[in-house]
Write an enzyme that holds these catalytic residues in place. Structure first.
Site, PDB file in Angstrom:
ATOM      1  N   ALA A  13     -23.828  -3.171   8.603  1.00 46.54           N
ATOM      2  CA  ALA A  13     -24.110  -3.251  10.045  1.00 46.54           C
ATOM      3  C   ALA A  13     -23.145  -4.174  10.783  1.00 46.54           C
ATOM      4  CB  ALA A  13     -25.554  -3.718  10.254  1.00 46.54           C
ATOM      5  N   ASP A  63     -23.812  -7.892  -0.640  1.00 46.25           N
ATOM      6  CA  ASP A  63     -22.777  -7.037  -1.214  1.00 46.25           C
ATOM      7  C   ASP A  63     -23.503  -5.956  -2.011  1.00 46.25           C
ATOM      8  OD1 ASP A  63     -20.763  -5.793  -2.644  1.00 46.25           O
ATOM      9  OD2 ASP A  63     -19.616  -7.645  -2.907  1.00 46.25           O
ATOM     10  N   TYR A 156     -12.168   9.093  -2.905  1.00 41.48           N
ATOM     11  CA  TYR A 156     -13.076   8.916  -1.754  1.00 41.48           C
ATOM     12  C   TYR A 156     -13.923  10.175  -1.565  1.00 41.48           C
ATOM     13  CZ  TYR A 156     -14.925   8.281   2.908  1.00 41.48           C
ATOM     14  OH  TYR A 156     -15.790   8.186   3.983  1.00 41.48           O
TER      15      TYR A 156
END
Ligand code: NDP
Ligand code: 8X3
Length: 264
Positions: A13, A63, A156
């Site tokens: 966020a 994390d 990715y």
């Protein structure tokens, strides 16, 4: 349905889509649990959320790559924050655009640890509470990259294909409960994403968005709110959205040059 008084947990966020989603939820009067690694950025987002109408905000450094940290953070939430209504699994990143056979192993580890394992750790920590209450909604951030693989993006793209499989598997495993599961899959969104991908190379990052109009983080927040505000019997399974200048993860149109192609 609005988010008034709902407890919404957003990972990642401190920037980009997560930050914009926090503001969109705040404007509806939500109670926000905000997490990321950079606490200074999160504190600024927290202040802005309160100004924009959040009922309350609790932010903490996290994390998502550390399973013990994730489990302890969720277990240690203050009692009035423990019942999470909506989990937005947004924390994620790309690293590098190298050919697979030249890729940096450390880049691969970071993407897989964050986008796949981190998402799993947070899900595993939060969803049992939702099951016990028979109530909740999980929104996962996927990508057009999970639909169509592009050159240099194999790892990715694989993490976002994994997100899609996890999203759909979780929905199957929750069938028979009132808990909803949604994957939101944007194309290019202008955030810190490309700066992170290119390890801080601002010039290269800026080129990604040159000559086209990318999605904004707010566009994606709007899609998330669409899914979360649907009537409770409606489960929006997937939302795939791109800018008008993008057809899929392989095909862009750059107005500046009038050319279309894969010119990431
Ligand atoms: P940003 O780089 O702007 O934001 C990423 C957020 O994730 C930051 O808040 C960052 O916070 C957080 N984050 C990264 N690693 C970790 C970690 N290990 N633990 C906790 N938080 C972490 O990128 P976007 O907003 O663009 O990306 C958000 C999500 O959207 C990602 O999952 C991305 O893959 C996805 N997405 C992005 C698209 C794009 O074109 N931008 C398109 C499609 C999907 P901090 O560094 O403070 O920890
Ligand atoms: C981020 C969008 O196309 O840059 O998921 O990979 S893309």
């Amino acid at each position: 349905m609005t988010l008034q008084g709902k407890t919404v947990f957003i990972t990642g966020a401190s920037a980009g889509i997560g930050e914009a989603t926090a503001y969109a939820c705040a404007a509806q009067g939500a109670r926000l649990l905000l997490a990321a690694r950079r606490l200074d950025k999160l504190s600024a987002v927290t202040e802005e959320c309160m100004l924009r109408g959040a009922e309350a905000v609790h932010c903490f450094a996290l994390d998502v790559r550390s399973q013990p940290q994730v489990a302890a953070a969720v277990e240690g939430l203050p009692a009035d924050w423990a019942s999470i209504d909506i989990l937005i699994n947004n924390a994620g990143l790309s690293r590098g655009l190298n050919k697979l056979y030249e890729g940096l192993i450390s880049d691969w580890e970071e993407m897989i640890d964050t986008n796949v394992k981190g998402l799993l750790y947070v899900t595993r920590a939060v969803v049992p509470g939702m099951v016990a209450r028979n109530s909740g909604h999980i929104v996962n951030l996927g990508s057009t990259a999970g639909e169509v693989t592009y050159p240099g993006g194999a790892v990715y793209c694989a993490t976002k294909a994994a997100e899609k499989a996890i999203n759909d598997g979780l929905r199957q495993d929750l069938l028979g409960t009132s808990i909803r599961v949604t994957s939101v899959e944007p194309g290019m969104v202008e955030t810190e994403f490309s700066r992170v991908r290119f390890h801080g190379d601002e010039e290269r990052a800026a080129k990604v968005y040159q000559g086209l109009t990318p999605l904004s983080p707010t566009d994606v927040a709007d899609a998330i709110l669409y899914a979360t505000s649907a009537p409770s019997h409606v489960n929006v399974a997937h939302i795939l959205l791109t800018s008008i200048h993008q057809a899929n993860s392989l095909l862009f149109h750059r107005e500046s040059t009038g050319t279309s192609g894969n010119t990431r």
